[in-house]
Scaffold this active site. Structure first.
Site, PDB file in Angstrom:
ATOM      1  N   GLY A 105       7.527  -8.822   3.301  1.00  0.00           N
ATOM      2  CA  GLY A 105       6.837 -10.040   2.911  1.00  0.00           C
ATOM      3  C   GLY A 105       5.492 -10.275   3.572  1.00  0.00           C
ATOM      4  N   ALA A 114       8.142  -1.691   3.447  1.00  0.00           N
ATOM      5  CA  ALA A 114       8.652  -2.712   4.371  1.00  0.00           C
ATOM      6  C   ALA A 114       7.678  -2.851   5.527  1.00  0.00           C
ATOM      7  CB  ALA A 114      10.035  -2.324   4.894  1.00  0.00           C
ATOM      8  N   GLU A 154      10.542  -9.535  -4.569  1.00  0.00           N
ATOM      9  CA  GLU A 154      11.122  -8.283  -4.048  1.00  0.00           C
ATOM     10  C   GLU A 154      12.610  -8.468  -3.780  1.00  0.00           C
ATOM     11  OE1 GLU A 154       7.087  -6.528  -1.883  1.00  0.00           O
ATOM     12  OE2 GLU A 154       8.610  -7.482  -0.657  1.00  0.00           O
ATOM     13  N   GLY A 190       3.098  -8.691   2.797  1.00  0.00           N
ATOM     14  CA  GLY A 190       2.243  -8.599   1.610  1.00  0.00           C
ATOM     15  C   GLY A 190       2.382  -9.825   0.708  1.00  0.00           C
ATOM     16  N   SER A 221       0.810  -1.216   0.000  1.00  0.00           N
ATOM     17  CA  SER A 221       0.000   0.000   0.000  1.00  0.00           C
ATOM     18  C   SER A 221       0.846   1.270   0.000  1.00  0.00           C
ATOM     19  CB  SER A 221      -0.953  -0.010   1.206  1.00  0.00           C
ATOM     20  OG  SER A 221      -0.220  -0.028   2.407  1.00  0.00           O
TER      21      SER A 221
HETATM   22  C1  ABF Z   1       5.853  -4.804   0.519  1.00  0.00           C
HETATM   23  O1  ABF Z   1       4.622  -4.481   1.039  1.00  0.00           O
HETATM   24  C2  ABF Z   1       6.278  -5.877   1.395  1.00  0.00           C
HETATM   25  O2  ABF Z   1       7.526  -6.350   1.412  1.00  0.00           O
HETATM   26  C3  ABF Z   1       5.774  -5.547   2.722  1.00  0.00           C
HETATM   27  O3  ABF Z   1       5.391  -6.778   3.216  1.00  0.00           O
HETATM   28  C4  ABF Z   1       4.608  -4.718   2.424  1.00  0.00           C
HETATM   29  C5  ABF Z   1       4.504  -3.412   3.131  1.00  0.00           C
HETATM   30  O4  ABF Z   1       3.216  -3.073   2.922  1.00  0.00           O
HETATM   31  P1  ABF Z   1       2.543  -1.716   3.165  1.00  0.00           P
HETATM   32  O5  ABF Z   1       3.310  -0.697   2.399  1.00  0.00           O
HETATM   33  O6  ABF Z   1       1.181  -1.976   2.622  1.00  0.00           O
HETATM   34  O7  ABF Z   1       2.556  -1.510   4.628  1.00  0.00           O
HETATM   35  O8  ABF Z   1       6.674  -3.723   0.495  1.00  0.00           O
END
Ligand code: ABF
Length: 252
Positions: A116, A104, A124, A118, A47
């Site tokens: 990860g 992250a 990545e 996500g 996001s």
């Molecule tokens: C990616 O999105 C992933 O490596 C990490 O798990 C996630 C972070 O998500 P967000 O930006 O939605 O908090 O970058």
């Protein structure tokens, strides 16, 4: 998402309410300032990263960025980039990437990351390990004293074959840290979550620090059945943190 009250500028007495998503967008837009025409770009997932991809698409459409080639880190980012008209390629054709921008889940004081949650950690890591520069973008909720310290998941991508056996080995590895290993599920029926690469994810939860991260990384990767883990050690060259007091840029 909770609203945060932050000054509209350091000298201003007027405050505006920014949501967590606003903070993600602010960090993402700042990172896109590092992008120059002609670059090969790693396009992150999540996001926060989606704001960066959207901004890159916007600048291309406005003619302010030219000759960009994007390397997506997931099928979802691939779809977003296609919808924005960002020209795409892959690591086979472009093994060296000028700059990657990605989010992250955790950032420690040494700019080591957990990624990860996500689900896209493997692609990545492949893309971001091929980068000259990796700019990580987060809101301040992602800052931790040590990796695993948020109490949330540290993801490990495993092959489906006998995943319980692999999860058990992972849990035993970190017994002293009070590790609990859980298969990630999705949907109402709680089906196993399947990654873009057709694998499962085992999420590790810790009660205590796992100690030396390099030792932990090697030990995880040494387990047959593990494909990759979500610790990104010494990979981010810059971390942009958007928070209550504004933007902080941390570089190696
Ligand atoms: C990616 O999105 C992933 O490596 C990490 O798990 C996630 C972070 O998500 P967000 O930006 O939605 O908090 O970058």
């Amino acid at each position: 998402e909770a609203g945060l009250l932050i000054p509209s500028s350091p000298s201003s007495s007027v405050s505006v309410i920014l949501s967590q998503d606003d903070l993600k967008k602010i960090a993402a837009y700042k990172a896109v300032e590092y992008v120059e025409s002609g670059m090969v770009l790693g396009l992150g997932t999540g996001s926060t990263a989606k704001h960066a991809v959207a901004r890159i698409g916007e600048l291309i459409r406005q003619g302010k960025l030219k000759n960009i080639i994007g390397i997506p880190t997931s099928t979802i980012t691939h779809e977003q980039a296609v919808s924005l008209g960002i020209p795409l390629s892959d690591l086979d054709s472009h093994p060296v990437i000028d700059l990657a921008i990605d989010g992250a889940d955790e950032v420690d004081p040494y700019l080591n990351l957990v990624k990860g949650r996500g689900g896209s950690l493997l692609r990545e890591k492949m893309v971001e390990s091929a980068c000259k520069k990796f700019v990580c973008i987060v809101d301040e909720s992602k800052l931790v004293n040590y990796l695993g310290g948020s109490g949330l998941a540290m993801p490990v991508e495993v092959i489906r074959f006998c995943w319980k056996f692999t999860a058990g080995r992972l849990q035993n590895l970190f017994e002293e840290s009070g590790c609990v290993a859980k298969l990630r599920t999705s949907g109402e029926k709680g089906e196993p979550y399947v990654t873009d690469n057709g694998n499962y994810i085992v999420d590790l939860y810790f009660k205590k620090s796992i100690g030396d991260l390099r030792v932990a990384s090697d030990a995880i990767l040494n387990i047959a059945g593990v494909v990759e883990h979500g610790m990104f050690l010494d990979m981010a060259t810059t971390v942009i943190v958007a928070g209550e007091l504004g933007l902080t840029v941390k570089s190696k």
